[in-house]
Design an enzyme around this catalytic site. Structure first.
Site, PDB file in Angstrom:
ATOM      1  CB  THR A 145      -0.875  -0.032   1.355  1.00 13.50           C
ATOM      2  OG1 THR A 145      -1.550   1.232   1.382  1.00 13.50           O
ATOM      3  CG2 THR A 145      -0.130  -0.244   2.585  1.00 13.50           C
ATOM      4  CB  SER A 206      -5.001   2.242   9.868  1.00  8.46           C
ATOM      5  OG  SER A 206      -4.543   1.575   8.877  1.00  8.46           O
ATOM      6  CE1 TYR A 208      -4.194  -3.130   4.541  1.00  2.00           C
ATOM      7  CE2 TYR A 208      -4.380  -0.980   4.386  1.00  2.00           C
ATOM      8  CZ  TYR A 208      -4.048  -2.121   3.751  1.00  2.00           C
ATOM      9  OH  TYR A 208      -3.944  -2.355   2.359  1.00  2.00           O
ATOM     10  CG  HIS A 209      -2.340   2.143   5.972  1.00  2.00           C
ATOM     11  ND1 HIS A 209      -3.541   2.552   6.584  1.00  2.00           N
ATOM     12  CD2 HIS A 209      -2.407   2.269   4.867  1.00  2.00           C
ATOM     13  CE1 HIS A 209      -4.190   2.875   5.599  1.00  2.00           C
ATOM     14  NE2 HIS A 209      -3.623   2.572   4.300  1.00  2.00           N
ATOM     15  CE  LYS A 212      -1.491  -4.902   2.574  1.00  5.74           C
ATOM     16  NZ  LYS A 212      -1.861  -5.707   1.440  1.00  5.74           N
TER      17      LYS A 212
HETATM   18  N1  USQ Z   1     -12.455   9.351   3.506  1.00  6.25           N
HETATM   19  C1  USQ Z   1     -13.480  10.857   3.682  1.00  6.25           C
HETATM   20  N2  USQ Z   1     -14.753  10.150   3.718  1.00  6.25           N
HETATM   21  C2  USQ Z   1     -15.056   9.057   3.315  1.00  6.25           C
HETATM   22  C3  USQ Z   1     -14.041   7.717   3.368  1.00  6.25           C
HETATM   23  C4  USQ Z   1     -12.844   8.134   3.819  1.00  6.25           C
HETATM   24  O1  USQ Z   1     -13.189  11.739   3.830  1.00  6.25           O
HETATM   25  O2  USQ Z   1     -16.423   8.653   3.380  1.00  6.25           O
HETATM   26  C5  USQ Z   1     -11.131   9.903   3.676  1.00  6.25           C
HETATM   27  C6  USQ Z   1     -10.222   9.219   4.836  1.00  6.25           C
HETATM   28  O3  USQ Z   1     -10.474   9.831   5.909  1.00  6.25           O
HETATM   29  C7  USQ Z   1      -8.971   9.041   4.215  1.00  6.25           C
HETATM   30  C8  USQ Z   1      -9.033   9.166   2.745  1.00  6.25           C
HETATM   31  O4  USQ Z   1     -10.448   9.318   2.502  1.00  6.25           O
HETATM   32  O5  USQ Z   1      -8.155  10.283   4.464  1.00  6.25           O
HETATM   33  C9  USQ Z   1      -8.788   7.803   2.008  1.00  6.25           C
HETATM   34  O6  USQ Z   1      -9.863   6.550   2.793  1.00  6.25           O
HETATM   35  P1  USQ Z   1     -10.135   5.317   2.321  1.00  6.25           P
HETATM   36  O7  USQ Z   1     -10.939   4.657   3.036  1.00  6.25           O
HETATM   37  O8  USQ Z   1     -10.249   5.484   0.878  1.00  6.25           O
HETATM   38  O9  USQ Z   1      -8.529   4.829   1.834  1.00  6.25           O
HETATM   39  P2  USQ Z   1      -7.536   3.837   3.136  1.00  6.25           P
HETATM   40  O10 USQ Z   1      -8.184   3.866   4.314  1.00  6.25           O
HETATM   41  O11 USQ Z   1      -6.343   4.608   2.881  1.00  6.25           O
HETATM   42  O12 USQ Z   1      -7.542   2.436   2.591  1.00  6.25           O
HETATM   43  C10 USQ Z   1      -7.748   2.080   1.206  1.00  6.25           C
HETATM   44  C11 USQ Z   1      -7.964   0.664   1.071  1.00  6.25           C
HETATM   45  C12 USQ Z   1      -6.657   0.022   1.466  1.00  6.25           C
HETATM   46  C13 USQ Z   1      -5.406   0.437   0.536  1.00  6.25           C
HETATM   47  C14 USQ Z   1      -5.403   1.992   0.721  1.00  6.25           C
HETATM   48  C15 USQ Z   1      -4.366   2.596  -0.415  1.00  6.25           C
HETATM   49  O13 USQ Z   1      -8.881   0.112   1.725  1.00  6.25           O
HETATM   50  O14 USQ Z   1      -6.663  -1.531   1.363  1.00  6.25           O
HETATM   51  O15 USQ Z   1      -4.201  -0.157   1.141  1.00  6.25           O
HETATM   52  O16 USQ Z   1      -6.624   2.537   0.352  1.00  6.25           O
HETATM   53  S1  USQ Z   1      -3.604   3.861   0.338  1.00  6.25           S
HETATM   54  O17 USQ Z   1      -4.686   5.121   0.983  1.00  6.25           O
HETATM   55  O18 USQ Z   1      -3.011   4.949  -0.730  1.00  6.25           O
HETATM   56  O19 USQ Z   1      -2.655   3.860   1.478  1.00  6.25           O
END
Ligand code: USQ
Length: 416
Positions: A145, A206, A208-209, A212
């Site tokens: 990730t 998190s 989860y992160h 990784k």
């Molecule tokens: N967010 C909002 N509103 C929402 C949902 C999320 O503002 O309704 C915000 C979160 O607070 C965060 C961002 O959007 O700042 C991204 O959240 P996300 O749930 O889309 O992404 P994340 O939790 O980081 O996890 C997802 C996948 C994970 C992958 C990661 C890639 O679930 O498996 O590893 O994205 S990355 O984000 O580049 O690390």
């Protein structure tokens, strides 16, 4: 190639399995259906009506004439089963998606934190250990990730996994033990400059992160000690649902998560727009994140499989993302396209309120990836998925309820 896809029934694993099978590879899915079990636990279903794996595989056989194999193995729990599988099937490559992948789910409770660490770290270590013990020369491609890096680098571009550093070693000049025995040297040694490459410093947001990040160290060790060939794909947030194969037949459809635990931000906004729910921007929406369309993800996995590292070469790390966007800009864009309202909700996470993000992603572009951009794909996604299946939505599952800290749980907003 004979390719085992661990976690091949999941959101990334299923379309990757179809794509690789379509390319003529022999694909075997290994899965324990944990993602379907979590659906039941959360009482939150995919927006799209996903079929059982046996129905999916039968449909693929009917549509393409190709077979996808299946082995039920819990990779994190059943080491002997995995080892036996490697020994009998002797795959050329293993694609490892068999990890709990949601940050909010991992932060829900102490039980979820422990499950995520136990499951993800054990799964990865079992795979590595079984590759070595089986003696089969397997190229391991792992879905990592972008979140291992943390977000926000003061304008610097995040390199593909490694950071060039230069250290100054003072040598004898500062060596007190010699000084004490021999008196100060008349000709202190010139400071030496040592150039090194280190894993880019990690900063997970998190549990989860964090798993990784732990995976990265397991990989580095197994490359150093056992010359396992490993590629780690540092992937951004996936958006989209369809690939060329998943849309061939409704029975092949991929899952689409919109609930507060598993739904990722852009797909959530698309679904919210379709059902007339205000778009749930966390905090100020100043978080910048990396994105990639599902179709590009499957291409990247194929490209990584076709370009393995040599034995003894360090872990190949690719930044698997194509665009960066700020969350509030995404919400505004979808609001403009669909007329949806944007709502700023208190951020349930502990994360920086505002960050910039610049990422190097040259490897995949140099190897021929032609990205699907948000501007081309967004409207199609709204029409083909979010609107088509909106009647299946359970609106009570939209709010994100997983809070990162005990303070937040007690009602105190998190400091970034
Ligand atoms: N967010 C909002 N509103 C929402 C949902 C999320 O503002 O309704 C915000 C979160 O607070 C965060 C961002 O959007 O700042 C991204 O959240 P996300 O749930 O889309 O992404 P994340 O939790 O980081 O996890 C997802 C996948 C994970 C992958 C990661 C890639 O679930 O498996 O590893 O994205 S990355 O984000 O580049 O690390």
């Amino acid at each position: 190639m004979k390719i085992a896809i661990l976690g091949g029934d999941g959101f990334c694993g299923w379309p990757a399995s179809l794509h690789l099978s379509d390319q003529g590879h022999e694909v075997i899915i290994v899965d324990n259906f944990s993602r379907r079990v979590i659906d039941e636990e959360l009482e939150a279903e995919s927006l799209t009506p996903i079929r059982s794996l046996s129905e999916r595989r039968a449909a693929w056989r009917e549509v393409s004439g190709r077979q996808i194999g299946f082995a039920f193995i819990d990779v994190a729990q059943d080491y002997e089963g995995l080892l036996e599988f490697f020994r009998t099937e002797r795959p050329d490559a293993v694609v490892h998606f068999a990890e709990q992948r949601a940050a909010p789910y991992s932060m829900k409770s102490s039980k979820n934190k422990r499950y995520t660490v136990d499951n993800n770290v054990n799964a990865t270590h079992h795979v590595l250990s079984a590759i070595v013990e089986s003696g089969v020369d397997i190229h391991l491609v792992h879905l990592g990730t972008m979140g291992v890096y943390g977000y926000g680098t003061a304008g610097m571009k995040i390199p593909e996994g490694y950071l060039d550093i230069e250290v100054t070693a003072d040598g004898d000049a500062n060596d007190d033990t010699k000084g004490a025995a021999n008196g100060p040297s008349e000709h202190p040694a010139e400071p030496r400059r040592i150039e090194q490459q280190i894993l880019y410093p990690s900063n997970p947001g998190s549990i989860y992160h964090l798993t990784k990040v732990l995976d990265q160290h397991l990989f580095a060790y197994y490359v150093k000690n056992d010359s396992v060939r490993i590629t780690d794909l540092h992937q951004g947030i996936i958006w989209g649902t369809h690939t060329a194969q998943t849309q061939l037949d409704e029975r092949l459809i991929n899952r689409f998560d919109y609930d507060g635990d598993y739904g990722t931000v852009l797909n959530r906004f698309l679904m919210q727009a379709a059902v007339g729910h205000p778009l749930t921007v966390h905090g100020t929406g100043g978080q910048t994140r990396a994105f990639i369309h599902l179709q590009d993800m499957v291409r990247c996995v194929q490209i990584a499989l076709e370009n393995p590292p040599a034995a003894g070469e360090r872990v190949k790390i690719f930044n698997q993302m194509t665009e960066t966007h700020r969350v509030r800009d995404l919400a505004e864009l979808i609001g403009r396209i669909t007329g949806a309202e944007v709502a700023m909700v208190p951020n349930p996470r502990k994360e920086s309120a505002e960050n910039d993000l610049h990422v190097v992603n040259d490897t995949f572009l140099d190897l021929g990836l032609r990205p699907t951009t948000l501007s081309e794909g967004l409207l199609l996604e709204v029409e083909h998925i979010a609107e088509k299946y909106r009647d299946r939505a359970d609106l009570s599952k939209i709010p994100a309820t997983s809070l990162w800290t005990a303070d937040q749980q007690a009602g105190v907003p998190a400091a970034a």
